[in-house]
Design a protein around this motif. Structure first.
Motif, PDB file in Angstrom:
ATOM      1  N   GLU A  57       0.926  -1.126  -0.001  1.00  0.00           N
ATOM      2  CA  GLU A  57      -0.072  -0.153  -0.056  1.00  0.00           C
ATOM      3  C   GLU A  57       0.925   1.367  -0.072  1.00  0.00           C
ATOM      4  N   ALA A  58       1.863   1.182   0.735  1.00  0.00           N
ATOM      5  CA  ALA A  58       2.843   2.522   0.869  1.00  0.00           C
ATOM      6  C   ALA A  58       3.450   2.813  -0.691  1.00  0.00           C
ATOM      7  N   GLN A  59       3.864   1.603  -1.128  1.00  0.00           N
ATOM      8  CA  GLN A  59       4.348   1.747  -2.604  1.00  0.00           C
ATOM      9  C   GLN A  59       3.466   2.218  -3.511  1.00  0.00           C
ATOM     10  N   VAL A  60       2.050   1.649  -3.391  1.00  0.00           N
ATOM     11  CA  VAL A  60       1.077   2.175  -4.364  1.00  0.00           C
ATOM     12  C   VAL A  60       0.660   3.594  -4.140  1.00  0.00           C
ATOM     13  N   GLY A  61       0.814   3.838  -2.757  1.00  0.00           N
ATOM     14  CA  GLY A  61       0.443   5.209  -2.536  1.00  0.00           C
ATOM     15  C   GLY A  61       1.351   6.437  -2.956  1.00  0.00           C
ATOM     16  N   GLU A  62       2.474   5.968  -3.377  1.00  0.00           N
ATOM     17  CA  GLU A  62       3.926   6.889  -4.122  1.00  0.00           C
ATOM     18  C   GLU A  62       3.657   6.982  -5.577  1.00  0.00           C
ATOM     19  N   LEU A  63       2.730   6.120  -6.171  1.00  0.00           N
ATOM     20  CA  LEU A  63       2.544   6.146  -7.726  1.00  0.00           C
ATOM     21  C   LEU A  63       1.989   7.280  -7.951  1.00  0.00           C
ATOM     22  N   PRO A  64       1.977   7.682  -9.100  1.00  0.00           N
ATOM     23  CA  PRO A  64       1.152   8.856  -9.598  1.00  0.00           C
ATOM     24  C   PRO A  64      -0.237   8.344 -10.061  1.00  0.00           C
ATOM     25  N   GLU A  65      -1.320   9.126  -9.770  1.00  0.00           N
ATOM     26  CA  GLU A  65      -2.382   8.905 -10.172  1.00  0.00           C
ATOM     27  C   GLU A  65      -2.817   8.453 -11.657  1.00  0.00           C
ATOM     28  N   GLY A  66      -3.500   7.420 -12.051  1.00  0.00           N
ATOM     29  CA  GLY A  66      -3.646   7.004 -13.310  1.00  0.00           C
ATOM     30  C   GLY A  66      -4.422   5.711 -13.331  1.00  0.00           C
ATOM     31  N   ASP A  67      -4.674   5.201 -14.526  1.00  0.00           N
ATOM     32  CA  ASP A  67      -5.391   3.862 -14.743  1.00  0.00           C
ATOM     33  C   ASP A  67      -4.953   2.791 -14.200  1.00  0.00           C
ATOM     34  N   GLU A  68      -3.534   2.532 -14.200  1.00  0.00           N
ATOM     35  CA  GLU A  68      -2.981   1.376 -13.718  1.00  0.00           C
ATOM     36  C   GLU A  68      -3.055   1.142 -12.273  1.00  0.00           C
ATOM     37  N   LYS A  69      -2.897   2.455 -11.305  1.00  0.00           N
ATOM     38  CA  LYS A  69      -2.947   2.487 -10.339  1.00  0.00           C
ATOM     39  C   LYS A  69      -4.499   2.395  -9.800  1.00  0.00           C
ATOM     40  N   ASN A  70      -5.303   3.012 -10.548  1.00  0.00           N
ATOM     41  CA  ASN A  70      -6.790   2.797 -10.014  1.00  0.00           C
ATOM     42  C   ASN A  70      -7.403   1.358 -10.421  1.00  0.00           C
ATOM     43  N   ASN A  71      -6.814   0.805 -11.277  1.00  0.00           N
ATOM     44  CA  ASN A  71      -7.328  -0.448 -11.694  1.00  0.00           C
ATOM     45  C   ASN A  71      -6.880  -1.741 -10.722  1.00  0.00           C
ATOM     46  N   PHE A  72      -5.524  -1.355 -10.238  1.00  0.00           N
ATOM     47  CA  PHE A  72      -4.909  -2.199  -9.111  1.00  0.00           C
ATOM     48  C   PHE A  72      -5.924  -1.936  -7.813  1.00  0.00           C
ATOM     49  N   LEU A  73      -6.052  -0.558  -7.390  1.00  0.00           N
ATOM     50  CA  LEU A  73      -6.640  -0.551  -6.203  1.00  0.00           C
ATOM     51  C   LEU A  73      -8.337  -0.884  -6.239  1.00  0.00           C
ATOM     52  N   ASN A  74      -8.653  -0.521  -7.517  1.00  0.00           N
ATOM     53  CA  ASN A  74     -10.320  -1.379  -7.637  1.00  0.00           C
ATOM     54  C   ASN A  74     -10.399  -2.825  -7.340  1.00  0.00           C
ATOM     55  N   ALA A  75      -9.569  -3.355  -8.002  1.00  0.00           N
ATOM     56  CA  ALA A  75      -9.455  -5.048  -7.868  1.00  0.00           C
ATOM     57  C   ALA A  75      -9.187  -5.430  -6.540  1.00  0.00           C
ATOM     58  N   VAL A  76      -7.979  -4.956  -6.224  1.00  0.00           N
ATOM     59  CA  VAL A  76      -7.639  -5.603  -4.601  1.00  0.00           C
ATOM     60  C   VAL A  76      -8.488  -5.013  -3.592  1.00  0.00           C
ATOM     61  N   ASN A  77      -9.310  -4.134  -3.745  1.00  0.00           N
ATOM     62  CA  ASN A  77     -10.166  -3.600  -2.657  1.00  0.00           C
ATOM     63  C   ASN A  77     -11.442  -4.174  -3.026  1.00  0.00           C
ATOM     64  N   TYR A  78     -12.040  -4.228  -4.149  1.00  0.00           N
ATOM     65  CA  TYR A  78     -13.090  -5.106  -4.541  1.00  0.00           C
ATOM     66  C   TYR A  78     -13.171  -6.481  -3.724  1.00  0.00           C
ATOM     67  N   TRP A  79     -12.194  -6.962  -4.228  1.00  0.00           N
ATOM     68  CA  TRP A  79     -11.892  -8.426  -3.715  1.00  0.00           C
ATOM     69  C   TRP A  79     -11.469  -8.700  -2.184  1.00  0.00           C
ATOM     70  N   GLY A  80     -10.953  -7.893  -1.709  1.00  0.00           N
ATOM     71  CA  GLY A  80     -10.368  -8.155  -0.500  1.00  0.00           C
ATOM     72  C   GLY A  80     -10.995  -7.464   0.739  1.00  0.00           C
ATOM     73  N   GLN A  81     -10.475  -8.267   1.859  1.00  0.00           N
ATOM     74  CA  GLN A  81     -11.047  -8.007   3.018  1.00  0.00           C
ATOM     75  C   GLN A  81      -9.766  -7.982   4.272  1.00  0.00           C
TER      76      GLN A  81
END
Length: 138
Positions: A57-81
């Motif tokens: 999460e810390a590494q992802v937080g440092e990435l610039p906003e964009g489709d790749e970051k948003n797609n990753f976050l959407n997937a891992v948060n939709y499926w994750g708990q």
């Protein structure tokens, strides 16, 4: 470090008991009962000790906003708990992920160094390919 394949079963309630070898790694390396259980594709379950997931999460937080970051976050948060061991040392695979991945019965719990990958044994076998040498020294 998680390594190797430890076959087990997902029970009728969607719980997976970590095999002894992987549980020893959890106890000695991480000393935690809290995990982030997620998937990147809705098929393969990933079990991350919270310490390792927070590093992702810390590494992802440092990435610039964009489709790749948003797609990753959407997937891992939709499926994750966030999941805790129950009194019998089992982890519950989140219902949405369990249903979509058809995760039940015989599964392979494969060490992926920092996390565990859980998939149906039949899918793992069907997807195995010849291994190419890595550019590393033995």
């Amino acid at each position: 470090m998680f390594r190797g394949n430890c076959p087990t079963r997902v029970d009728e309630k969607g719980r997976v008991k970590l095999p002894v070898d992987h549980r020893k790694t959890v106890d000695t390396v991480y000393g935690t009962t809290t995990f982030y259980v997620t998937s990147r594709d809705g098929k393969v379950v990933e079990i991350w000790p919270m310490k390792e997931w927070e590093a992702i999460e810390a590494q992802v937080g440092e990435l610039p906003e964009g489709d790749e970051k948003n797609n990753f976050l959407n997937a891992v948060n939709y499926w994750g708990q966030v999941v805790e061991f129950d009194s019998a040392g089992r982890l519950l695979i989140p219902q949405l992920l369990r249903e979509n991945s058809e995760m039940s019965g015989d599964v392979a719990v494969i060490g992926m160094q920092k996390y565990l990958k859980v998939d149906l044994d039949s899918r793992i076998k069907a997807g195995l390919r010849p291994v190419q040498p890595l550019p590393i020294k033995a």
